[in-house]
Motif scaffolding. Structure first.
Motif, PDB file in Angstrom:
ATOM      1  N   LYS A   1     -57.853  39.908   4.022  1.00  0.00           N
ATOM      2  CA  LYS A   1     -58.586  40.415   2.866  1.00  0.00           C
ATOM      3  C   LYS A   1     -57.605  41.217   2.018  1.00  0.00           C
ATOM      4  CE  LYS A   1     -60.422  44.365   5.431  1.00  0.00           C
ATOM      5  NZ  LYS A   1     -61.630  45.044   5.871  1.00  0.00           N
TER       6      LYS A   1
ATOM      7  N   ARG B   1     -58.115  31.516   6.793  1.00  0.00           N
ATOM      8  CA  ARG B   1     -58.485  30.806   5.561  1.00  0.00           C
ATOM      9  C   ARG B   1     -59.675  29.870   5.762  1.00  0.00           C
ATOM     10  NH1 ARG B   1     -54.373  28.172   1.273  1.00  0.00           N
ATOM     11  NH2 ARG B   1     -55.930  27.440  -0.179  1.00  0.00           N
TER      12      ARG B   1
ATOM     13  N   LYS C   1     -64.747  32.218   3.371  1.00  0.00           N
ATOM     14  CA  LYS C   1     -65.967  32.342   2.578  1.00  0.00           C
ATOM     15  C   LYS C   1     -67.221  32.588   3.427  1.00  0.00           C
ATOM     16  CE  LYS C   1     -66.309  31.989  -1.287  1.00  0.00           C
ATOM     17  NZ  LYS C   1     -66.387  33.044  -2.262  1.00  0.00           N
TER      18      LYS C   1
ATOM     19  N   SER D   1     -65.153  37.937  -2.244  1.00  0.00           N
ATOM     20  CA  SER D   1     -65.419  37.409  -3.587  1.00  0.00           C
ATOM     21  C   SER D   1     -64.393  36.338  -3.938  1.00  0.00           C
ATOM     22  CB  SER D   1     -65.366  38.530  -4.622  1.00  0.00           C
ATOM     23  OG  SER D   1     -64.032  38.987  -4.778  1.00  0.00           O
ATOM     24  N   ASP D   2     -64.743  35.506  -4.922  1.00  0.00           N
ATOM     25  CA  ASP D   2     -63.806  34.474  -5.366  1.00  0.00           C
ATOM     26  C   ASP D   2     -62.518  35.094  -5.917  1.00  0.00           C
ATOM     27  OD1 ASP D   2     -65.507  32.389  -4.659  1.00  0.00           O
ATOM     28  OD2 ASP D   2     -66.454  32.321  -6.628  1.00  0.00           O
ATOM     29  N   GLU D   3     -62.650  36.228  -6.593  1.00  0.00           N
ATOM     30  CA  GLU D   3     -61.479  36.929  -7.134  1.00  0.00           C
ATOM     31  C   GLU D   3     -60.555  37.401  -6.011  1.00  0.00           C
ATOM     32  OE1 GLU D   3     -60.572  41.074  -9.443  1.00  0.00           O
ATOM     33  OE2 GLU D   3     -62.364  39.969 -10.022  1.00  0.00           O
ATOM     34  N   ASP D   4     -61.131  37.986  -4.970  1.00  0.00           N
ATOM     35  CA  ASP D   4     -60.324  38.445  -3.837  1.00  0.00           C
ATOM     36  C   ASP D   4     -59.693  37.274  -3.093  1.00  0.00           C
ATOM     37  OD1 ASP D   4     -60.801  41.079  -4.414  1.00  0.00           O
ATOM     38  OD2 ASP D   4     -62.346  41.341  -2.885  1.00  0.00           O
ATOM     39  N   LEU D   5     -60.430  36.181  -2.997  1.00  0.00           N
ATOM     40  CA  LEU D   5     -59.893  35.002  -2.315  1.00  0.00           C
ATOM     41  C   LEU D   5     -58.690  34.452  -3.090  1.00  0.00           C
ATOM     42  CD1 LEU D   5     -60.184  33.133   0.085  1.00  0.00           C
ATOM     43  CD2 LEU D   5     -61.727  31.723  -1.274  1.00  0.00           C
ATOM     44  N   LYS D   6     -58.764  34.443  -4.423  1.00  0.00           N
ATOM     45  CA  LYS D   6     -57.626  34.012  -5.238  1.00  0.00           C
ATOM     46  C   LYS D   6     -56.411  34.900  -4.988  1.00  0.00           C
ATOM     47  CE  LYS D   6     -59.170  31.734  -9.394  1.00  0.00           C
ATOM     48  NZ  LYS D   6     -59.388  31.896 -10.831  1.00  0.00           N
ATOM     49  N   TRP D   7     -56.645  36.203  -4.849  1.00  0.00           N
ATOM     50  CA  TRP D   7     -55.556  37.150  -4.612  1.00  0.00           C
ATOM     51  C   TRP D   7     -54.821  36.817  -3.323  1.00  0.00           C
ATOM     52  CZ3 TRP D   7     -54.154  40.324  -0.670  1.00  0.00           C
ATOM     53  CH2 TRP D   7     -53.171  41.259  -0.935  1.00  0.00           C
TER      54      TRP D   7
END
Length: 54
Positions: free
Chosen positions: A16, A33, A37, A46-52
């Protein structure tokens, strides 16, 4: 074995968002990974955190 040519790498596991540590020695890797989700005790990422992380 020539000890002057040894290379050390320390893998830092991220599941995370957290302060990113990266250098010639520290290598960030993403763990968990396949279940990123899914809900956990910390909630859903969140999708934003996953992108990070990716």
């Amino acid at each position: 074995m020539d000890v002057n040519n040894l290379t050390v790498k320390i893998l830092i596991a991220y599941h995370k968002p957290a302060p990113l540590i990266k250098s010639d020695i520290f290598v960030p890797i993403h763990v968990g990974r396949s279940v990123a989700k899914e809900a956990s005790k910390d909630g859903v990422i969140s999708d934003e955190d996953l992108k990070w992380i990716i």
